[in-house]
Design a protein around this motif. Structure first.
Motif, short mmCIF file in Angstrom:
data_model
loop_
_atom_site.label_atom_id
_atom_site.label_comp_id
_atom_site.label_asym_id
_atom_site.label_seq_id
_atom_site.Cartn_x
_atom_site.Cartn_y
_atom_site.Cartn_z
N GLN A 176 22.93 -16.89 52.54
CA GLN A 176 23.93 -17.82 52.00
C GLN A 176 23.47 -19.26 52.18
O GLN A 176 23.68 -20.09 51.29
N ILE A 177 22.87 -19.56 53.29
CA ILE A 177 22.37 -20.91 53.53
C ILE A 177 21.23 -21.23 52.56
O ILE A 177 21.16 -22.33 52.01
N GLY A 178 20.36 -20.25 52.33
CA GLY A 178 19.27 -20.45 51.38
C GLY A 178 19.78 -20.69 49.97
O GLY A 178 19.28 -21.56 49.25
N ARG A 179 20.79 -19.93 49.56
CA ARG A 179 21.36 -20.12 48.23
C ARG A 179 22.02 -21.48 48.10
O ARG A 179 21.91 -22.14 47.07
N LEU A 180 22.73 -21.89 49.15
CA LEU A 180 23.39 -23.19 49.13
C LEU A 180 22.35 -24.31 49.04
O LEU A 180 22.50 -25.24 48.24
N ALA A 181 21.29 -24.22 49.83
CA ALA A 181 20.25 -25.24 49.81
C ALA A 181 19.53 -25.27 48.46
O ALA A 181 19.23 -26.35 47.93
N LEU A 182 19.29 -24.10 47.88
CA LEU A 182 18.64 -24.05 46.58
C LEU A 182 19.56 -24.63 45.50
O LEU A 182 19.10 -25.29 44.57
N GLY A 183 20.84 -24.38 45.62
CA GLY A 183 21.81 -24.96 44.69
C GLY A 183 21.83 -26.48 44.76
O GLY A 183 21.85 -27.17 43.74
N TRP A 184 21.82 -27.01 45.98
CA TRP A 184 21.77 -28.46 46.15
C TRP A 184 20.46 -29.03 45.60
O TRP A 184 20.45 -30.11 44.98
N ALA A 185 19.37 -28.35 45.84
CA ALA A 185 18.09 -28.82 45.32
C ALA A 185 18.10 -28.86 43.80
O ALA A 185 17.65 -29.83 43.19
N ALA A 186 18.62 -27.81 43.18
CA ALA A 186 18.70 -27.78 41.72
C ALA A 186 19.59 -28.89 41.20
O ALA A 186 19.28 -29.55 40.20
N PHE A 187 20.71 -29.12 41.87
CA PHE A 187 21.61 -30.20 41.46
C PHE A 187 20.92 -31.55 41.55
O PHE A 187 21.01 -32.37 40.62
N VAL A 214 9.47 -21.69 50.22
CA VAL A 214 8.49 -21.31 51.25
C VAL A 214 9.17 -20.52 52.35
O VAL A 214 8.63 -19.51 52.83
N GLY A 215 10.37 -20.93 52.75
CA GLY A 215 11.11 -20.19 53.77
C GLY A 215 11.43 -18.77 53.33
O GLY A 215 11.30 -17.83 54.11
N VAL A 216 11.83 -18.61 52.09
CA VAL A 216 12.15 -17.27 51.57
C VAL A 216 10.89 -16.40 51.53
O VAL A 216 10.91 -15.23 51.93
N VAL A 217 9.79 -16.96 51.06
CA VAL A 217 8.54 -16.19 50.98
C VAL A 217 8.08 -15.76 52.37
O VAL A 217 7.70 -14.60 52.58
N LEU A 218 8.12 -16.68 53.32
CA LEU A 218 7.69 -16.33 54.68
C LEU A 218 8.61 -15.29 55.31
O LEU A 218 8.14 -14.38 56.00
N THR A 219 9.90 -15.40 55.08
CA THR A 219 10.84 -14.42 55.63
C THR A 219 10.60 -13.04 55.03
O THR A 219 10.60 -12.03 55.75
N ARG A 220 10.37 -12.97 53.74
CA ARG A 220 10.12 -11.67 53.10
C ARG A 220 8.82 -11.07 53.58
O ARG A 220 8.72 -9.86 53.78
N ARG A 221 7.80 -11.89 53.77
CA ARG A 221 6.51 -11.35 54.28
C ARG A 221 6.68 -10.81 55.68
O ARG A 221 6.13 -9.77 56.02
N ARG A 222 7.44 -11.53 56.51
CA ARG A 222 7.64 -11.08 57.89
C ARG A 222 8.43 -9.77 57.90
O ARG A 222 8.10 -8.86 58.66
N GLU A 223 9.47 -9.67 57.07
CA GLU A 223 10.25 -8.43 57.01
C GLU A 223 9.41 -7.27 56.52
O GLU A 223 9.52 -6.14 57.00
N LYS A 224 8.54 -7.53 55.54
CA LYS A 224 7.69 -6.48 55.00
C LYS A 224 6.68 -6.02 56.06
O LYS A 224 6.40 -4.83 56.19
N ARG A 225 6.14 -6.96 56.83
CA ARG A 225 5.17 -6.63 57.85
C ARG A 225 5.81 -5.85 58.99
O ARG A 225 5.20 -4.96 59.58
#
Length: 68
Positions: free
Chosen positions: A4-15, A53-64
């Motif tokens: 939710q925090i990531g979506r909110l931050a991405l929304g603010w960035a897009a705005f 970058v945060g999303v990519v790193l989190t997904r890589r860590r979860e996958k690993r």
């Protein structure tokens, strides 16, 4: 909660990027308003980059780690 925090931050960035991008089309280069709007555009792009970058790193860590 983290997504939710990531979506909110991405929304603010897009705005920030969209609003400042549209404003840059109407402002005269060299004016103080133009400089502030350009700075806002850069901040929006930086925020979006940090989120991606945060999303990519989190997904890589979860996958690993075997993920949930």
């Amino acid at each position: 909660m983290g997504s939710q925090i990531g979506r909110l931050a991405l929304g603010w960035a897009a705005f920030l990027v969209l609003a400042s991008g549209v404003l840059l089309l109407t402002l005269t280069p060299g004016t103080p308003q133009f400089v502030v709007t350009l700075f806002t555009l850069c901040l929006g792009l930086l925020l979006g980059l940090v989120v991606v970058v945060g999303v990519v790193l989190t997904r890589r860590r979860e996958k690993r780690e075997g993920g949930s």
